[in-house]
Motif scaffolding. Structure first.
Motif, short mmCIF file in Angstrom:
data_model
loop_
_atom_site.label_atom_id
_atom_site.label_comp_id
_atom_site.label_asym_id
_atom_site.label_seq_id
_atom_site.Cartn_x
_atom_site.Cartn_y
_atom_site.Cartn_z
N ASP A 120 9.72 -6.39 -8.78
CA ASP A 120 10.98 -5.77 -8.43
C ASP A 120 10.72 -4.73 -7.34
O ASP A 120 9.90 -3.83 -7.51
N LEU A 121 11.42 -4.89 -6.21
CA LEU A 121 11.17 -4.00 -5.08
C LEU A 121 11.42 -2.54 -5.43
O LEU A 121 10.64 -1.66 -5.05
N ASN A 122 12.49 -2.29 -6.20
CA ASN A 122 12.79 -0.90 -6.55
C ASN A 122 11.65 -0.24 -7.32
O ASN A 122 11.35 0.93 -7.11
N ASN A 123 11.02 -1.03 -8.21
CA ASN A 123 9.87 -0.49 -8.95
C ASN A 123 8.71 -0.18 -8.01
O ASN A 123 8.05 0.85 -8.14
N LEU A 124 8.47 -1.10 -7.07
CA LEU A 124 7.38 -0.87 -6.11
C LEU A 124 7.64 0.41 -5.30
O LEU A 124 6.75 1.23 -5.12
N LEU A 125 8.90 0.57 -4.85
CA LEU A 125 9.25 1.75 -4.05
C LEU A 125 9.07 3.02 -4.87
O LEU A 125 8.58 4.03 -4.37
N ARG A 126 9.44 2.94 -6.15
CA ARG A 126 9.34 4.11 -7.02
C ARG A 126 7.87 4.46 -7.25
O ARG A 126 7.46 5.60 -7.14
N ASP A 127 7.06 3.44 -7.55
CA ASP A 127 5.64 3.68 -7.84
C ASP A 127 4.93 4.33 -6.65
O ASP A 127 3.97 5.08 -6.82
N LEU A 132 -0.75 -5.72 5.30
CA LEU A 132 -0.30 -4.60 4.47
C LEU A 132 1.21 -4.43 4.56
O LEU A 132 1.78 -4.37 5.65
N LEU A 133 1.81 -4.36 3.39
CA LEU A 133 3.24 -4.08 3.30
C LEU A 133 3.35 -2.59 2.99
O LEU A 133 2.71 -2.10 2.04
N MET A 134 4.12 -1.84 3.78
CA MET A 134 4.20 -0.40 3.52
C MET A 134 5.54 0.20 3.91
O MET A 134 6.35 -0.43 4.58
N VAL A 155 0.57 -5.58 9.66
CA VAL A 155 1.34 -4.60 8.90
C VAL A 155 2.81 -5.02 8.94
O VAL A 155 3.32 -5.40 9.99
N MET A 156 3.46 -4.95 7.78
CA MET A 156 4.91 -5.11 7.72
C MET A 156 5.48 -3.81 7.18
O MET A 156 5.23 -3.46 6.02
N LEU A 157 6.18 -3.06 8.03
CA LEU A 157 6.85 -1.85 7.58
C LEU A 157 8.19 -2.24 7.00
O LEU A 157 8.94 -2.99 7.63
N VAL A 158 8.49 -1.75 5.82
CA VAL A 158 9.78 -2.05 5.22
C VAL A 158 10.81 -1.14 5.86
O VAL A 158 10.69 0.08 5.83
N HIS A 159 11.82 -1.73 6.46
CA HIS A 159 12.86 -0.92 7.10
C HIS A 159 13.97 -0.58 6.12
O HIS A 159 14.68 -1.44 5.62
N LYS A 160 14.10 0.71 5.87
CA LYS A 160 15.17 1.18 5.01
C LYS A 160 15.87 2.25 5.83
O LYS A 160 15.24 3.24 6.21
N THR A 161 17.14 2.06 6.16
CA THR A 161 17.80 2.94 7.13
C THR A 161 17.63 4.41 6.79
O THR A 161 17.23 5.20 7.63
N GLU A 162 17.87 4.79 5.54
CA GLU A 162 17.83 6.22 5.23
C GLU A 162 16.41 6.78 5.31
O GLU A 162 16.22 7.96 5.51
N MET A 163 15.40 5.92 5.22
CA MET A 163 14.03 6.41 5.35
C MET A 163 13.57 6.47 6.80
O MET A 163 12.83 7.35 7.21
N ALA A 164 14.01 5.48 7.57
CA ALA A 164 13.56 5.43 8.97
C ALA A 164 14.38 6.39 9.83
O ALA A 164 13.97 6.75 10.91
N VAL A 206 0.82 -1.23 0.00
CA VAL A 206 0.00 0.00 0.00
C VAL A 206 0.85 1.27 0.00
O VAL A 206 0.41 2.32 0.47
N GLY A 207 2.07 1.18 -0.55
CA GLY A 207 2.91 2.38 -0.64
C GLY A 207 3.25 2.90 0.74
O GLY A 207 3.76 2.17 1.59
N TYR A 208 2.95 4.18 0.98
CA TYR A 208 3.23 4.78 2.29
C TYR A 208 2.10 4.52 3.29
O TYR A 208 2.23 4.90 4.46
N GLY A 209 1.01 3.93 2.83
CA GLY A 209 -0.08 3.63 3.76
C GLY A 209 -0.74 4.87 4.34
O GLY A 209 -1.20 4.87 5.47
N ILE A 210 -0.78 5.94 3.53
CA ILE A 210 -1.27 7.24 4.03
C ILE A 210 -2.55 7.65 3.32
O ILE A 210 -2.65 7.54 2.10
N ASN A 211 -3.51 8.12 4.09
CA ASN A 211 -4.67 8.80 3.52
C ASN A 211 -4.72 10.20 4.12
O ASN A 211 -5.10 10.37 5.28
N ALA A 212 -4.31 11.21 3.34
CA ALA A 212 -4.23 12.59 3.83
C ALA A 212 -4.96 13.51 2.87
O ALA A 212 -4.37 14.05 1.93
#
Ligand SMILES: [Zn+2]
Length: 549
Positions: A264-271, A167-169, A208-217, A143-149
């Motif tokens: 491809d994870l990179n594509n998912l992150l980009r989208d 949900l993977l986000m 929920v599974m939050l993807v941990h990416k050091t530079e994002m977290a 669900v991308g960033y999992g945000i509804n704003a």
């Protein structure tokens, strides 16, 4: 002509005089002058003493602190504002520890072998439903960033039904330098992982599974592992829906998951960075058995009140908060294992008690009532204040303002004021005026991307709509240069913050705390007399809650 300009000058002079004259009534002035730095010292010395055993939530020392604070409230003549005519608001918790040996976590693709993940190395998870055992077998949806704003015209969910799904986000929020879009680089609540779990649970997701990416977290996997590896506490009576599995996965685990899904994870992150992003269901299920040790325990908020002078307005209130809990005793550590929490947050309690004392003693009261709350379980994730926000002594819509004090370093007379979040409320012009009267320069937040606003107790009040912020000092103190104050702050963070060495010392200078107490008294008193209840700026993320939406 000359005469007219003289008349004009006189008028201008009168208007200016009226503006600069403080609206502060004599009783408030007197109350302010009676605030005593040495009384704040006495509170800090007592609460940070080894005999209080670090004031751990659910530990004996925490209970002793609550009893003592209530006794002070009583001695000042505050009215009880807790449960059934007492000063106490009972708060019930569950301490939850995931059992790594019995917990199993696997990705099961439509075709191909399943991928089993290792607790702590690959994933972390906690069962918020406080069940001893939960089973999940559900499709995974990215669900991308999992945000509804709506205020930023951003909706990752696009109305897709996510009941019963996992949900993977991503953590954080869509990157931007544009202040009108998720406040630019500043972190809004939408970027916090707590929001993401809450939003997913509201939508009926089970995990929920939050993807941990050091530079994002902005912190490494070790931080996730350490803070999620032990016991986590939740409120027993929390009104928010809960997840069976609230967790994180390592970036590499997410990459394997995407591969198993033929993506491809990179594509998912980009989208995910596009506003047209839609949830993507992966051809992979999460099969999880999560086993937890569940330990019920209780603690208390301490709440007292001074009744307002106006028959109508006394139904409304302003509020002061400070957490009294700290980290308690860590029995399995050798040497000094008492986390005294002198700065964090006996100082805030010292200020809170001094405010309570002088408000109660004042010969004349402001129109609105004034509530004083010493809250528990801040160190467990703002839980005591969350309970207070959900069970306020007067309805949250009737609370005009909450001023919170947390960790006000006793370093002498401050010249700068930190009131992050105040600028988002309608109280801000008053804040600016009072800051000026105290010769305090308002300092902007140095690290808006860190989201400090969401990490102290005022936030628990903000999320139920109450205009709320913490009052603290900057780094510039009288008789010193900025570098001195910055070095003191660095030294504290490196050598005492959340360590047994955060202890009371005789050389602490509580004029800092007294000055911020005086500032808070004047600000609170004037806010309690303002014609209208305070609110949030149009479009602010807390405006909806304020309007009861
Ligand atoms: Zn604190």
């Amino acid at each position: 002509m000359k005469k007219l300009s003289t008349v004009l000058l006189v008028i201008i002079a009168c208007v200016l005089a009226a503006q600069s004259q403080s609206a502060l009534p004599p009783a408030a002035q007197k109350a302010m002058n009676s605030i005593d730095a040495e009384k704040i010292r006495a509170t800090v010395k007592y609460l940070a003493d080894d005999s209080l055993m670090g004031r751990g939530t659910g530990q004996k020392g925490g209970d002793m602190a609550a009893d003592w604070i209530a006794a002070q409230f009583k001695s000042y003549g505050l009215l009880p504002a807790g449960d059934e005519g007492t000063y106490f608001q009972e708060v019930n918790f569950y301490g939850i520890t995931t059992d790594p040996a019995q917990t199993r976590f696997a990705f099961v693709p439509k075709s191909g072998p399943e991928i089993v993940l290792k607790f702590a190395d690959d994933f972390m998870a906690m069962d918020q439903t406080h069940a001893q055992k939960s089973e999940i077998d559900a499709p995974i949806v990215f669900v991308g960033y999992g945000i509804n704003a709506p205020e930023y015209k951003w909706d990752d969910y696009k109305g897709v039904d996510l009941k019963g799904k996992v949900l993977l986000m991503l953590v954080n929020e869509p990157p931007s330098d544009d202040m009108s879009f998720f406040k630019g680089r500043a972190l809004t609540y939408y970027g916090r992982w707590t929001y993401k779990y809450e939003e997913a649970a509201r939508r009926g997701a089970v995990g929920v599974m939050l993807v941990h990416k050091t530079e994002m977290a902005s912190y490494g996997w070790e931080v996730v592992r350490n803070s999620w590896g032990g016991e986590s506490s939740i409120l027993r009576d929390d009104r928010d829906p809960k997840l069976k599995s609230a967790g994180w996965i390592q970036l590499e685990a997410a990459r394997k998951l995407a591969q198993a899904a033929g993506m491809d994870l990179n594509n998912l992150l980009r989208d995910a960075n596009s506003p047209t992003f839609k949830p993507v269901e992966l051809p992979v299920r999460l099969k999880e058995t999560i086993v937890s040790r569940v330990r019920p325990f209780a603690s208390r908020n301490v709440v007292g009140k001074v009744k307002g002078s106006d028959a109508q307005a006394q139904q409304q209130a302003i509020m002061y908060t400070a957490h009294y809990d700290h980290l308690g005793i860590h029995a399995n550590e050798s040497g000094d294992n008492i986390y005294n929490g002198a700065a964090d947050n006996a100082t805030g309690c010292g200020i809170l008690l001094e405010l309570a004392r002088v408000f109660a003693a004042a010969g004349e009261k402001p129109k609105r009532s004034v509530i004083f709350a010493a809250v528990t379980a801040e160190e467990q994730g703002l839980l005591g204040s969350k309970y207070l926000g959900q069970h306020p002594p007067v309805p949250a819509q009737n609370i005009s303002l909450d001023l919170n004090y947390d960790d006000v370093q006793p370093l002498g007379e401050p010249q700068q004021l930190v009131v992050t979040g105040a600028e988002r409320t309608s109280v801000y012009p008053l804040v600016e005026k009072v800051a000026k009267e105290f010769s305090l320069a308002i300092q902007p937040d140095d690290h808006p991307e860190a989201g400090h606003y969401y990490r102290s107790d005022h936030f628990s009040l903000a999320r139920v709509g109450v205009p709320a912020f913490s009052v603290n000092e900057g780094a510039l103190f009288k008789g010193h240069d900025l570098a001195w104050g910055e070095e003191k702050q660095r030294d504290y963070v490196a050598h005492r913050y959340h360590q047994p060495s955060d202890e009371y010392r005789a050389d602490m200078d509580f004029s800092a705390d007294a000055k911020l107490a005086k500032f808070g008294l004047v600000l609170g008193w004037e806010a309690a007399n303002q014609a209208d209840l305070a609110g949030w700026q149009t479009g602010d993320e807390f405006e909806k809650a304020r309007k009861g939406q």
